[in-house]
Every structure is written in structure tokens, then in C-alpha cells.
Motif scaffolding. Sequence first.
Motif, mmCIF file in Angstrom:
data_model
loop_
_atom_site.group_PDB
_atom_site.id
_atom_site.type_symbol
_atom_site.label_atom_id
_atom_site.label_comp_id
_atom_site.label_asym_id
_atom_site.label_seq_id
_atom_site.Cartn_x
_atom_site.Cartn_y
_atom_site.Cartn_z
ATOM 1 N N TYR A 193 46.410 36.511 39.941
ATOM 2 C CA TYR A 193 46.697 37.743 40.745
ATOM 3 C C TYR A 193 47.303 38.883 40.154
ATOM 4 C CZ TYR A 193 47.481 34.751 44.970
ATOM 5 O OH TYR A 193 47.041 33.751 46.173
ATOM 6 N N THR A 194 47.705 38.718 39.061
ATOM 7 C CA THR A 194 47.767 40.136 38.341
ATOM 8 C C THR A 194 46.634 40.708 37.892
ATOM 9 O OG1 THR A 194 49.898 38.934 37.170
ATOM 10 C CG2 THR A 194 49.022 41.192 36.260
ATOM 11 N N LEU A 195 45.516 39.955 37.669
ATOM 12 C CA LEU A 195 44.045 40.652 37.358
ATOM 13 C C LEU A 195 43.890 41.500 38.589
ATOM 14 C CD1 LEU A 195 41.721 41.065 35.625
ATOM 15 C CD2 LEU A 195 41.100 38.754 36.564
ATOM 16 N N GLN A 197 45.528 42.365 41.282
ATOM 17 C CA GLN A 197 46.196 43.587 41.724
ATOM 18 C C GLN A 197 46.119 44.779 40.448
ATOM 19 O OE1 GLN A 197 50.194 41.802 41.080
ATOM 20 N NE2 GLN A 197 49.944 40.759 43.314
ATOM 21 N N SER A 198 45.789 44.309 39.474
ATOM 22 C CA SER A 198 45.444 45.554 38.490
ATOM 23 C C SER A 198 44.056 46.186 38.789
ATOM 24 C CB SER A 198 45.098 44.998 37.046
ATOM 25 O OG SER A 198 46.365 44.439 36.695
ATOM 26 N N ILE A 199 43.025 45.335 38.926
ATOM 27 C CA ILE A 199 41.580 45.802 39.449
ATOM 28 C C ILE A 199 41.918 46.643 40.779
ATOM 29 C CG2 ILE A 199 39.516 44.987 40.467
ATOM 30 C CD1 ILE A 199 39.571 42.795 38.681
ATOM 31 N N PHE A 201 44.379 48.307 41.752
ATOM 32 C CA PHE A 201 45.202 49.710 41.441
ATOM 33 C C PHE A 201 44.330 50.576 40.878
ATOM 34 C CE2 PHE A 201 47.452 52.137 38.268
ATOM 35 C CZ PHE A 201 48.282 52.926 38.981
ATOM 36 N N ILE A 202 43.287 50.067 39.717
ATOM 37 C CA ILE A 202 42.382 51.056 39.038
ATOM 38 C C ILE A 202 41.620 51.529 39.876
ATOM 39 C CG2 ILE A 202 40.760 50.790 37.309
ATOM 40 C CD1 ILE A 202 42.436 48.721 35.745
ATOM 41 N N TYR A 233 41.238 41.315 48.585
ATOM 42 C CA TYR A 233 42.387 40.974 48.210
ATOM 43 C C TYR A 233 43.210 40.161 49.033
ATOM 44 C CZ TYR A 233 47.347 41.248 46.132
ATOM 45 O OH TYR A 233 48.527 40.702 45.810
#
Length: 270
Positions: A193-195, A197-199, A201-202, A233
Motif C-alpha cells: 500500500y505504501t508503494l 500511495q507513493s506511486i 503521489f509521484i 488505486y
Amino acid sequence: MRFFTKRAIVIKSIIAGIVILIIKNFVFKNLSIYGQDFHDLIELSDITIIFTGAFFVFGLLLAATMSDFKESEKIPGEVAANLEAIKDWIYLAFKAPRTGTSDLCKEELNSAFLREELLFITDGIISWIYSKAKDSNVIFPLIRHSNEIAYYFAERGVDKEAIKGIQENTNAMRKQLTRAYSISRNNFIKPAYTLLQSILFIVMALLLITKFKTTAADYFVTFSITFLFCYLYLLIVGLDDPFDISNDEIDVDLKTLDRFKQRLISDFLV
């Protein structure tokens, strides 16, 4: 209201796309750094490989969650089939010859008690699936409660095949609901999930500072990519817990259980 509930993912994704467009065209176009506009810092051709890689990662995680969802879709039907089988074993108990010489073996079977017991079990299972907590302290004692029917028959000399059938279907149902509990309680690993969310955001950040050749391309590409990534997502998050019935858009179909309950009420030992 149901229209919006059934299309929550689409609506949220559209809103996200509109928000990104507003931020880019009404906020970032008024900002600059060393004379360079914020919304023109990067060329689109420089970041296409990032979008490609991001779609690939989202696709892999979507496939992983879909496998659990496909398995989850079978569970309500299998549980309903086991309950239907228990109902048939109860009918057999009324027709098959009984053994034993005790007073309990001579009395008639209490159809009102058996009807109430099976209705109680069915109601409890459906209520548990519809619940938000999915409490194990509720469902497992409830499944064991179906053994009360087997004990009732054993005391009254009912055909052993009926007792064995009820216990086998109870054990099969326990396995299915244990799997439902496991899928519901064990969400996708947090680093994944962190991955995601990071993608996300980027990608959003890059869209805000990317230069397009035309205004039409700016609006269309920014909105489309934002919509697609937000949709993916939210879809993955929804598929991760298919037994979250509060999410009407992405959940398992409980019609088989609901229809069984209707049949139970209308014709079982009436």
C-alpha cells in the motif's frame, strides 16, 4: 443515493482529476522558480517511462487482489449449498427409520425446534458477513451451534447417515467461513500500500509540473492519467476486502445466501 454508492470509485476518480486540473491551472500557473513556470518544469517525453512502470506495478498488485476476490465469490454459494444440504439431512431424519429403545427415541421430532435452529444459524451467518467487525468470537461458536441439531438427532436414535451428513457439512462450512474471515481480516501487506500511495503521489506531482504542447493536451492527458491511477488505486483497495459489504460497488454477491434464507422461511418444516 444508491446511484452514487454504486459508482463511488468513478465519482472519486473524476473528482481527483478535476482537483489536479484546478491546482495545475489556477495555482501552479501562477508560481515560478528562477523565472521558470512551475507547470512547465518537465517535458512529457521525459517521464513517459515513469507512467509505464507505474501502470505495470499497479497491474501486478491488481492481479494479486483479484485472485483473492475470485475465491471469495465462491464462498457464499458454497455456504448456502452446505446449509441446503443440512436442511435435506433434516428432512431425511423425519423419513428414515429410527433406532434405540429410550423414551427420547420414541417421541416425535420437534419440527419447530429444528426450524428455529437452522433459521438461527442462517441468520447469524448472514449477519456476520454483513457486519463490519467480522468477529471470530461470533462466527465460530455459531457454526458449532449447528452440532446441536446432530446431538438432538443422536439422542433420539435418528439415522446415523443424517447425523454424519450434518457434521460433514458443518465442517465444510467452517472451512469456508474461516477462509472468508482470513480474507477479510488479513489485508494486503502494508509496504505494498505504501508503494501504491507513493506511486500515486509521484504521478500526481509530475502531472502538475509537466509541460504539454497544447492546452487541450494539457487538460485531457492530466485528467485522464489522474482518473486512471486513482481508479486503479481505489479498485485495489476495494478488492482487498471483498467482504466489506459497506462498499456496495466492490463486494461479493450474497444473493445465494439471501435466496436460501427466503426458501427456508417459506417452506422449511412449515
